[in-house]
Design an enzyme around this catalytic site. Structure first.
Site, PDB file in Angstrom:
ATOM      1  N   GLU A  69      -6.520   9.617 -23.236  1.00 65.07           N
ATOM      2  CA  GLU A  69      -6.602  10.630 -24.291  1.00 65.07           C
ATOM      3  C   GLU A  69      -6.681  12.032 -23.689  1.00 65.07           C
ATOM      4  OE1 GLU A  69      -9.397  10.066 -27.651  1.00 65.07           O
ATOM      5  OE2 GLU A  69     -10.063  12.119 -27.256  1.00 65.07           O
ATOM      6  N   TYR A 126      -6.513  16.068 -32.279  1.00 68.97           N
ATOM      7  CA  TYR A 126      -6.190  16.997 -33.365  1.00 68.97           C
ATOM      8  C   TYR A 126      -7.394  17.880 -33.592  1.00 68.97           C
ATOM      9  CZ  TYR A 126      -3.467  18.148 -37.546  1.00 68.97           C
ATOM     10  OH  TYR A 126      -2.690  18.765 -38.492  1.00 68.97           O
ATOM     11  N   HIS A 157      -3.238  12.006 -32.746  1.00 67.05           N
ATOM     12  CA  HIS A 157      -4.430  12.000 -33.600  1.00 67.05           C
ATOM     13  C   HIS A 157      -4.125  12.842 -34.837  1.00 67.05           C
ATOM     14  CE1 HIS A 157      -7.520  10.870 -30.320  1.00 67.05           C
ATOM     15  NE2 HIS A 157      -6.315  10.649 -29.844  1.00 67.05           N
ATOM     16  N   ARG A 206     -10.828  10.757 -40.303  1.00 63.49           N
ATOM     17  CA  ARG A 206     -11.268  11.709 -41.304  1.00 63.49           C
ATOM     18  C   ARG A 206     -11.429  13.089 -40.682  1.00 63.49           C
ATOM     19  NH1 ARG A 206     -17.324  12.116 -43.291  1.00 63.49           N
ATOM     20  NH2 ARG A 206     -17.350  13.245 -41.318  1.00 63.49           N
ATOM     21  N   ASP A 224     -14.275  15.752 -38.356  1.00 66.92           N
ATOM     22  CA  ASP A 224     -15.621  16.303 -38.590  1.00 66.92           C
ATOM     23  C   ASP A 224     -15.500  17.594 -39.370  1.00 66.92           C
ATOM     24  OD1 ASP A 224     -17.302  14.412 -37.382  1.00 66.92           O
ATOM     25  OD2 ASP A 224     -16.651  15.111 -35.402  1.00 66.92           O
TER      26      ASP A 224
HETATM   27  P1  FAD Z   1     -14.233   7.585 -41.827  1.00 67.44           P
HETATM   28  O1  FAD Z   1     -13.734   6.236 -41.479  1.00 67.44           O
HETATM   29  O2  FAD Z   1     -13.729   8.216 -43.082  1.00 67.44           O
HETATM   30  O3  FAD Z   1     -15.815   7.520 -41.833  1.00 67.44           O
HETATM   31  C1  FAD Z   1     -16.615   8.708 -41.968  1.00 67.44           C
HETATM   32  C2  FAD Z   1     -17.948   8.353 -42.615  1.00 67.44           C
HETATM   33  O4  FAD Z   1     -17.748   7.983 -43.984  1.00 67.44           O
HETATM   34  C3  FAD Z   1     -18.651   7.149 -41.972  1.00 67.44           C
HETATM   35  O5  FAD Z   1     -20.026   7.381 -42.065  1.00 67.44           O
HETATM   36  C4  FAD Z   1     -18.214   5.980 -42.824  1.00 67.44           C
HETATM   37  O6  FAD Z   1     -19.130   4.922 -42.797  1.00 67.44           O
HETATM   38  C5  FAD Z   1     -18.132   6.624 -44.207  1.00 67.44           C
HETATM   39  N1  FAD Z   1     -17.058   6.043 -45.018  1.00 67.44           N
HETATM   40  C6  FAD Z   1     -15.841   5.623 -44.616  1.00 67.44           C
HETATM   41  N2  FAD Z   1     -15.105   5.176 -45.662  1.00 67.44           N
HETATM   42  C7  FAD Z   1     -15.888   5.312 -46.758  1.00 67.44           C
HETATM   43  C8  FAD Z   1     -15.696   5.040 -48.136  1.00 67.44           C
HETATM   44  N3  FAD Z   1     -14.557   4.505 -48.587  1.00 67.44           N
HETATM   45  N4  FAD Z   1     -16.711   5.325 -48.996  1.00 67.44           N
HETATM   46  C9  FAD Z   1     -17.879   5.864 -48.561  1.00 67.44           C
HETATM   47  N5  FAD Z   1     -18.117   6.139 -47.246  1.00 67.44           N
HETATM   48  C10 FAD Z   1     -17.143   5.877 -46.358  1.00 67.44           C
HETATM   49  N6  FAD Z   1     -12.041  14.179 -34.552  1.00 67.44           N
HETATM   50  C11 FAD Z   1     -11.141  15.208 -34.617  1.00 67.44           C
HETATM   51  O7  FAD Z   1     -11.387  16.211 -35.306  1.00 67.44           O
HETATM   52  N7  FAD Z   1      -9.962  15.156 -33.918  1.00 67.44           N
HETATM   53  C12 FAD Z   1      -9.620  14.092 -33.158  1.00 67.44           C
HETATM   54  O8  FAD Z   1      -8.539  14.077 -32.539  1.00 67.44           O
HETATM   55  C13 FAD Z   1     -10.538  12.998 -33.068  1.00 67.44           C
HETATM   56  N8  FAD Z   1     -10.253  11.899 -32.329  1.00 67.44           N
HETATM   57  C14 FAD Z   1     -11.124  10.830 -32.316  1.00 67.44           C
HETATM   58  C15 FAD Z   1     -10.770   9.683 -31.574  1.00 67.44           C
HETATM   59  C16 FAD Z   1     -11.628   8.594 -31.526  1.00 67.44           C
HETATM   60  C17 FAD Z   1     -11.229   7.364 -30.735  1.00 67.44           C
HETATM   61  C18 FAD Z   1     -12.888   8.652 -32.206  1.00 67.44           C
HETATM   62  C19 FAD Z   1     -13.835   7.491 -32.124  1.00 67.44           C
HETATM   63  C20 FAD Z   1     -13.235   9.782 -32.934  1.00 67.44           C
HETATM   64  C21 FAD Z   1     -12.362  10.881 -33.010  1.00 67.44           C
HETATM   65  N9  FAD Z   1     -12.666  12.034 -33.747  1.00 67.44           N
HETATM   66  C22 FAD Z   1     -11.761  13.076 -33.801  1.00 67.44           C
HETATM   67  C23 FAD Z   1     -13.951  12.150 -34.443  1.00 67.44           C
HETATM   68  C24 FAD Z   1     -13.901  11.684 -35.910  1.00 67.44           C
HETATM   69  O9  FAD Z   1     -13.004  12.473 -36.652  1.00 67.44           O
HETATM   70  C25 FAD Z   1     -15.313  11.820 -36.480  1.00 67.44           C
HETATM   71  O10 FAD Z   1     -16.179  10.920 -35.819  1.00 67.44           O
HETATM   72  C26 FAD Z   1     -15.477  11.692 -37.982  1.00 67.44           C
HETATM   73  O11 FAD Z   1     -16.811  12.084 -38.332  1.00 67.44           O
HETATM   74  C27 FAD Z   1     -15.296  10.280 -38.531  1.00 67.44           C
HETATM   75  O12 FAD Z   1     -13.990   9.951 -38.584  1.00 67.44           O
HETATM   76  P2  FAD Z   1     -13.530   8.503 -39.119  1.00 67.44           P
HETATM   77  O13 FAD Z   1     -12.073   8.489 -38.995  1.00 67.44           O
HETATM   78  O14 FAD Z   1     -14.329   7.422 -38.527  1.00 67.44           O
HETATM   79  O15 FAD Z   1     -13.953   8.653 -40.681  1.00 67.44           O
END
Ligand code: FAD
Length: 282
Positions: A2, A34, A62, A92, A94
């Site tokens: 990455e 991203y 991403h 999603r 942050d």
């Molecule tokens: P989600 O899956 O939407 O989860 C977010 C929160 O909402 C969790 O607490 C989950 O339990 C809850 N949730 C999920 N679905 C629902 C639902 N249907 N109803 C109610 N609650 C729900 N960030 C960036 O900005 N850019 C990047 O390039 C980036 N790359 C990453 C790469 C990896 C491998 C990882 C592990 C993280 C990365 N992140 C990145 C960070 C990530 O965007 C954050 O950790 C963010 O807070 C959560 O993203 P997620 O896709 O897990 O969100």
């Protein structure tokens, strides 16, 4: 492997140079992050194209829901597919700096699962999603975390890539728990070789926060850090520790390792050399 899009021309030149070295390491795929605030987004797309076209890597872009309407995301996805970038990690994102709680764009998507569905409706992408061995900071319980992980996989994710962690026990526990709720796709551990003690603290407290606060630095690692006098020694420990983590993970059959390279090639080069010399990697 990455990477993140560099912000300066000097950083870009350095990454370009290092990518030549990464090519020799023969990664299964490369991914490009991203940015949260919007400034690096065009750069993400530009680097995704370069990784694919200039360097010939299997490329994963991403993508986050932050600040985008559904239609903007659709058009981004269509553009990626048209550029032959066939893999995404659907996130999603942050909240942007200065904003405490997550707020979706008024015409946007609330959770990563919706981005998975959107991507599936656009083209047959390879889709990864994020997993959190120590719990996502906003998830009150492990069961809730796993419920939404399963939802992302049921919506069409092909693979889970995890947040970085420093205690393999947390990863093994997470995989077992995910399997128990019916998540059957590969779960790839995320490993970050740290370079300094300060960097380790920053990543565990800022980028890899968990339900219980900072990501865990196990006692055995803390003890080893205490004896460290220089940045060079810390970097050596970061590599040695990552090798130990990877050896155990590979011995226990993980499907691959996602390296948070931070655009540095030396550490991952040393780790792969070691794993290849002990025949843990071909
Ligand atoms: P989600 O899956 O939407 O989860 C977010 C929160 O909402 C969790 O607490 C989950 O339990 C809850 N949730 C999920 N679905 C629902 C639902 N249907 N109803 C109610 N609650 C729900 N960030 C960036 O900005 N850019 C990047 O390039 C980036 N790359 C990453 C790469 C990896 C491998 C990882 C592990 C993280 C990365 N992140 C990145 C960070 C990530 O965007 C954050 O950790 C963010 O807070 C959560 O993203 P997620 O896709 O897990 O969100």
């Amino acid at each position: 492997m990455e990477f993140f899009p560099p912000k300066t021309p000097a950083g870009e030149a350095l990454l370009a140079q290092r990518l030549e070295r990464f090519r020799a390491l023969d990664p299964a795929f490369c991914s490009i992050t991203y940015g949260a605030g919007g400034s690096t987004r065009e750069k993400t797309l530009e680097w995704a194209r370069r990784l694919r076209n200039e360097y010939g890597f299997e490329t994963m872009c991403h993508l986050t829901c932050v600040g985008h309407s559904r239609e903007e995301l659709r058009s981004l996805l269509e553009g990626l597919w048209a550029d032959a970038i066939e893999n995404i990690i659907a996130l999603r994102g942050d909240p942007p700096r200065g904003q405490e709680n997550w707020q979706p764009h008024p015409e946007g998507l609330r959770h990563a699962v919706e981005l998975v569905r959107l991507a599936r409706s656009v083209a047959p992408f390879g889709i990864a999603v994020a997993g959190f061995p120590e719990g996502h900071p906003e998830s009150p319980t492990e069961q809730e975390d796993l419920r939404y992980l399963k939802e992302k996989v049921d919506a069409g994710a092909d693979v889970v890539i995890t947040q970085l962690f420093f205690d393999n026990t947390d990863f093994f526990h997470y995989v077992n728990a995910a399997r128990a709720v019916g998540v059957s796709v590969p779960i790839v551990p995320g490993i970050m070789p740290f370079r300094t003690g300060a960097q380790l603290e920053k990543f565990t407290t800022v980028y890899a926060r968990t339900r219980n606060g900072p990501a865990r630095i196990p006692e055995k690692l803390r003890k080893r850090l205490q004896g460290i006098a220089s940045d060079e020694d810390a970097a050596r420990l970061g590599i040695a520790y990552a090798i130990e983590q990877c050896e155990e993970l590979l011995d226990r059959g993980v499907p691959g390792i996602h390296f948070y390279c931070l655009n540095e090639s030396d550490a991952v080069d040393a780790i792969l050399q070691s794993l290849r010399s002990s025949h843990r990697l071909a």
